[in-house]
Design a protein around this motif. Structure first.
Motif, PDB file in Angstrom:
ATOM      1  N   ASP A   1      28.764  -6.472  -4.120  1.00  0.00           N
ATOM      2  CA  ASP A   1      29.879  -6.600  -4.313  1.00  0.00           C
ATOM      3  C   ASP A   1      29.573  -6.579  -6.722  1.00  0.00           C
ATOM      4  O   ASP A   1      30.406  -5.832  -6.970  1.00  0.00           O
ATOM      5  CB  ASP A   1      30.501  -8.030  -4.761  1.00  0.00           C
ATOM      6  CG  ASP A   1      30.923  -7.842  -3.044  1.00  0.00           C
ATOM      7  OD1 ASP A   1      30.947  -6.580  -2.101  1.00  0.00           O
ATOM      8  OD2 ASP A   1      31.509  -9.023  -2.385  1.00  0.00           O
TER       9      ASP A   1
ATOM     10  N   LYS B   1      28.978  -2.845  -6.971  1.00  0.00           N
ATOM     11  CA  LYS B   1      29.936  -1.608  -5.494  1.00  0.00           C
ATOM     12  C   LYS B   1      31.234  -2.032  -7.056  1.00  0.00           C
ATOM     13  O   LYS B   1      31.576  -1.180  -7.760  1.00  0.00           O
ATOM     14  CB  LYS B   1      30.606  -2.253  -4.891  1.00  0.00           C
ATOM     15  CG  LYS B   1      31.928  -2.218  -4.381  1.00  0.00           C
ATOM     16  CD  LYS B   1      32.489  -2.394  -2.679  1.00  0.00           C
ATOM     17  CE  LYS B   1      32.989  -3.593  -3.525  1.00  0.00           C
ATOM     18  NZ  LYS B   1      34.480  -3.399  -4.329  1.00  0.00           N
ATOM     19  N   ASP B   2      31.396  -3.580  -7.649  1.00  0.00           N
ATOM     20  CA  ASP B   2      32.754  -3.234  -8.604  1.00  0.00           C
ATOM     21  C   ASP B   2      32.424  -2.961 -10.514  1.00  0.00           C
ATOM     22  O   ASP B   2      32.783  -2.535 -10.687  1.00  0.00           O
ATOM     23  CB  ASP B   2      33.153  -5.285  -9.039  1.00  0.00           C
ATOM     24  CG  ASP B   2      33.896  -5.278  -7.310  1.00  0.00           C
ATOM     25  OD1 ASP B   2      34.042  -4.721  -6.724  1.00  0.00           O
ATOM     26  OD2 ASP B   2      33.970  -7.238  -7.028  1.00  0.00           O
TER      27      ASP B   2
ATOM     28  N   VAL C   1      33.245   1.846  -7.391  1.00  0.00           N
ATOM     29  CA  VAL C   1      32.933   3.272  -5.954  1.00  0.00           C
ATOM     30  C   VAL C   1      33.271   2.321  -4.988  1.00  0.00           C
ATOM     31  O   VAL C   1      33.066   0.759  -4.856  1.00  0.00           O
ATOM     32  CB  VAL C   1      31.690   4.061  -6.246  1.00  0.00           C
ATOM     33  CG1 VAL C   1      32.066   4.936  -7.904  1.00  0.00           C
ATOM     34  CG2 VAL C   1      30.423   3.594  -6.289  1.00  0.00           C
ATOM     35  N   SER C   2      32.670   3.395  -4.086  1.00  0.00           N
ATOM     36  CA  SER C   2      33.542   2.406  -2.751  1.00  0.00           C
ATOM     37  C   SER C   2      32.092   1.598  -1.460  1.00  0.00           C
ATOM     38  O   SER C   2      30.936   2.360  -2.506  1.00  0.00           O
ATOM     39  CB  SER C   2      33.851   3.866  -1.646  1.00  0.00           C
ATOM     40  OG  SER C   2      32.329   4.569  -1.125  1.00  0.00           O
ATOM     41  N   LYS C   3      32.341   0.922  -0.822  1.00  0.00           N
ATOM     42  CA  LYS C   3      30.910   0.580  -0.072  1.00  0.00           C
ATOM     43  C   LYS C   3      29.702   0.962   0.731  1.00  0.00           C
ATOM     44  O   LYS C   3      29.561   0.739  -0.019  1.00  0.00           O
ATOM     45  CB  LYS C   3      31.845  -0.903   0.728  1.00  0.00           C
ATOM     46  CG  LYS C   3      32.709  -1.877   0.522  1.00  0.00           C
ATOM     47  CD  LYS C   3      32.923  -2.972   1.498  1.00  0.00           C
ATOM     48  CE  LYS C   3      33.434  -3.967   1.074  1.00  0.00           C
ATOM     49  NZ  LYS C   3      34.322  -4.486   2.423  1.00  0.00           N
ATOM     50  N   SER C   4      30.584   2.061   0.977  1.00  0.00           N
ATOM     51  CA  SER C   4      29.397   3.097   1.692  1.00  0.00           C
ATOM     52  C   SER C   4      28.778   4.160   0.771  1.00  0.00           C
ATOM     53  O   SER C   4      28.048   4.199   0.743  1.00  0.00           O
ATOM     54  CB  SER C   4      30.935   4.218   2.835  1.00  0.00           C
ATOM     55  OG  SER C   4      31.620   4.859   1.657  1.00  0.00           O
ATOM     56  N   ALA C   5      29.840   3.916  -0.469  1.00  0.00           N
ATOM     57  CA  ALA C   5      28.584   4.810  -1.567  1.00  0.00           C
ATOM     58  C   ALA C   5      27.839   3.933  -2.106  1.00  0.00           C
ATOM     59  O   ALA C   5      26.013   4.566  -2.308  1.00  0.00           O
ATOM     60  CB  ALA C   5      29.342   5.916  -3.049  1.00  0.00           C
TER      61      ALA C   5
END
Length: 150
Positions: free
Chosen positions: A49, A52-53, A57-61
């Motif tokens: 997280d 990501k934060d 960008v997205s979780k999948s990326a």
């Protein structure tokens, strides 16, 4: 709630530069950004997280990038006792692995250029000489890297 890591302007600039160089070295853009963040971050070891934060960008990326970097042995993770979140950081052998793999790629590229040169028409002298120059440069670079790693 955002888990973003606060980066200074200097750290943001370094992250961008390292990501750019990593991309030029063959990493996909998001993998390059993730490894750059893990390297530049003032916090050693980041959660999924936080990555990501911070990158927004997205979780999948992020998942794809981390999987790719783990496959390249550039990222490792640990799970603190009693926790579910994994903590990601650059692999401890990252630099050594990077240079070993880089040396292999240089050797492969040099060999490929030698094959190309052998297959080329002999009457394209100027172009063939430019390929010979690439082979010589790759060889010199390879030798210098090997010497630096001893």
């Amino acid at each position: 709630m955002s888990n973003a890591i606060k980066l200074t302007e200097k750290e943001i600039g370094l992250l961008g530069r390292l990501a750019f160089i990593s991309e030029a070295g063959g990493l996909p853009p998001m993998s390059a950004k993730v490894i750059a963040l893990l390297t530049v971050s003032p916090v050693v070891g980041l959660t999924f997280d936080q990555i990501k934060d911070t990158l927004g960008v997205s979780k999948s990326a992020i998942s794809t990038a981390l999987t790719h970097l783990q496959g390249l042995q550039q990222v490792e993770y640990s799970t603190p006792l009693g926790e579910r979140k994994r903590i990601f950081k650059p692999a401890t052998k990252d630099m050594e692995n990077f240079f070993i793999n880089f040396l292999k790629k240089l050797k492969e590229l040099s060999s490929l250029y030698e094959e190309i040169l052998d297959a080329r028409p002999k009457d394209t002298v100027e172009f063939n000489n430019s390929i010979r120059k690439k082979i010589e440069t790759l060889s010199l670079f390879n030798d210098a890297l090997k010497a630096a790693m001893v």
